[in-house]
Design a protein around this motif. Structure first.
Motif, mmCIF file in Angstrom:
data_model
loop_
_atom_site.group_PDB
_atom_site.id
_atom_site.type_symbol
_atom_site.label_atom_id
_atom_site.label_comp_id
_atom_site.label_asym_id
_atom_site.label_seq_id
_atom_site.Cartn_x
_atom_site.Cartn_y
_atom_site.Cartn_z
ATOM 1 N N VAL A 74 12.282 2.377 -8.666
ATOM 2 C CA VAL A 74 11.737 2.607 -9.997
ATOM 3 C C VAL A 74 10.277 2.990 -9.837
ATOM 4 O O VAL A 74 9.618 2.600 -8.871
ATOM 5 C CB VAL A 74 11.891 1.331 -10.879
ATOM 6 N N ARG A 75 9.778 3.802 -10.762
ATOM 7 C CA ARG A 75 8.372 4.177 -10.723
ATOM 8 C C ARG A 75 7.601 3.425 -11.805
ATOM 9 O O ARG A 75 8.017 3.400 -12.973
ATOM 10 C CB ARG A 75 8.203 5.683 -10.923
ATOM 11 N N LEU A 76 6.508 2.815 -11.399
ATOM 12 C CA LEU A 76 5.608 2.188 -12.347
ATOM 13 C C LEU A 76 4.674 3.259 -12.912
ATOM 14 O O LEU A 76 4.031 3.985 -12.152
ATOM 15 C CB LEU A 76 4.778 1.104 -11.654
ATOM 16 N N SER B 247 0.836 -1.200 0.000
ATOM 17 C CA SER B 247 0.000 0.000 0.000
ATOM 18 C C SER B 247 0.869 1.247 0.000
ATOM 19 O O SER B 247 1.903 1.291 0.660
ATOM 20 C CB SER B 247 -0.908 0.016 1.232
ATOM 21 N N LYS B 248 0.420 2.248 -0.741
ATOM 22 C CA LYS B 248 1.069 3.554 -0.768
ATOM 23 C C LYS B 248 0.005 4.626 -0.582
ATOM 24 O O LYS B 248 -1.115 4.495 -1.074
ATOM 25 C CB LYS B 248 1.783 3.800 -2.104
ATOM 26 N N ASP C 65 0.473 13.029 -7.313
ATOM 27 C CA ASP C 65 1.379 11.931 -7.685
ATOM 28 C C ASP C 65 0.627 10.661 -8.051
ATOM 29 O O ASP C 65 1.186 9.565 -8.008
ATOM 30 C CB ASP C 65 2.329 11.624 -6.523
ATOM 31 N N GLN C 66 -0.634 10.795 -8.461
ATOM 32 C CA GLN C 66 -1.463 9.607 -8.665
ATOM 33 C C GLN C 66 -1.138 8.832 -9.947
ATOM 34 O O GLN C 66 -1.651 7.735 -10.145
ATOM 35 C CB GLN C 66 -2.941 10.002 -8.687
ATOM 36 N N THR D 144 6.016 4.327 -6.691
ATOM 37 C CA THR D 144 7.445 4.030 -6.559
ATOM 38 C C THR D 144 7.639 2.661 -5.910
ATOM 39 O O THR D 144 7.049 2.371 -4.870
ATOM 40 C CB THR D 144 8.146 5.110 -5.720
ATOM 41 N N LEU D 145 8.485 1.835 -6.524
ATOM 42 C CA LEU D 145 8.694 0.469 -6.064
ATOM 43 C C LEU D 145 10.172 0.209 -5.818
ATOM 44 O O LEU D 145 11.047 0.849 -6.406
ATOM 45 C CB LEU D 145 8.198 -0.527 -7.119
ATOM 46 N N GLN D 146 10.430 -0.757 -4.949
ATOM 47 C CA GLN D 146 11.778 -1.241 -4.709
ATOM 48 C C GLN D 146 11.948 -2.603 -5.374
ATOM 49 O O GLN D 146 10.965 -3.292 -5.665
ATOM 50 C CB GLN D 146 12.030 -1.363 -3.209
ATOM 51 N N LEU D 147 13.188 -2.995 -5.587
ATOM 52 C CA LEU D 147 13.446 -4.295 -6.203
ATOM 53 C C LEU D 147 12.924 -5.443 -5.352
ATOM 54 O O LEU D 147 12.561 -6.494 -5.873
ATOM 55 C CB LEU D 147 14.950 -4.472 -6.447
#
Length: 238
Positions: free
Chosen positions: A209-211, A99-100, A106-107, A111-114
């Motif tokens: 990285v941003r999806l 969840s973010k 910023d919708q 942003t994700l981590q590996l």
């Protein structure tokens, strides 16, 4: 009755089917909870990230699922080993839901981590080609039993009004493709669903990285669902 996952890489359509079914479940859970979620955002004064995590957990627990008594590990808010039942098959699944909560400005991305991905991130970044593998296995083996991994992200889009109260505006839910679907969704650095993350390699910050929801939706419209707050109606995007 339970699918043998040893050759699942040869059946990408089955992987898509599993992820679509899972996204429907998660979307229904959040949709059923959306009115209460708006009230919680207004009433709580905790960190918005904590509020989002609590809402997702409560919504999923209220809906329920076919659980397997197996502990999962990883830097993701909600983790559950479960059975997924389909008229034609059943499968063991390692379900990860993160969840973010971010301002509505910023919708368009998350942003994700590996540590939250099984795909390899392929993109052009600062004029260079990037290829970095996610840290979640496509299929997890736990004590000789295999579970296909599925990752869902729930993004709470909010504003803060003049009284410093958080107003939930909408909720975006996305199914991140399993790494077995790499060539369908991120075949190379130019055919990508990713944007550069908010990290500084010069400062030694962990890669992020941003999806792009728009890019993912362009590949498969059903993978990104947008739930407005009441009284606006929600319609499944297919």
């Amino acid at each position: 009755m339970i699918i043998d996952l040893s050759n699942i890489q040869d059946n990408p359509n089955l992987v898509e089917d599993i992820e679509k079914s899972t996204l429907r479940m998660a979307t229904q859970a959040i949709y059923d909870y959306r009115d209460l979620a708006r009230d919680v955002f207004k009433a709580e004064f905790d960190l918005v990230s904590d509020i989002g995590e609590d809402i997702t957990r409560e919504a999923l627990d209220r809906l329920g699922m076919s659980r397997i008594n197996q502990r999962l590990f990883g830097k993701i808010d909600y983790k559950q080993a479960r059975y997924l039942f389909h008229p034609e098959y059943a499968v063991r699944q390692a379900l990860f839901i993160d969840s973010k909560s971010e301002k509505i400005s910023d919708q368009r991305t998350v942003t994700l981590q590996l540590s939250q991905l099984s795909m390899e991130v392929r993109q052009n970044r600062s004029g260079k080609e990037v290829k970095i593998k996610g840290k979640i296995p496509e299929v997890i083996d736990l004590g000789g039993v295999q579970y296909i991994t599925t990752t869902i992200f729930v993004k709470y889009n909010y504003d803060r009004n003049q009284h410093d109260v958080n107003e939930l505006r909408s909720i975006t839910i996305a199914a991140i493709p399993n790494g077995l679907l790499q060539d369908r969704y991120n075949a190379n650095e130019d055919d990508t669903i990713w944007l550069a993350g908010r990290n500084s390699p010069a400062r030694g910050e962990e890669f992020r990285v941003r999806l792009s929801f728009a890019r993912l939706k362009g590949k498969a419209p059903w993978r990104v669902q947008h739930i407005p707050t009441s009284p606006e109606a929600f319609q499944w995007s297919s």
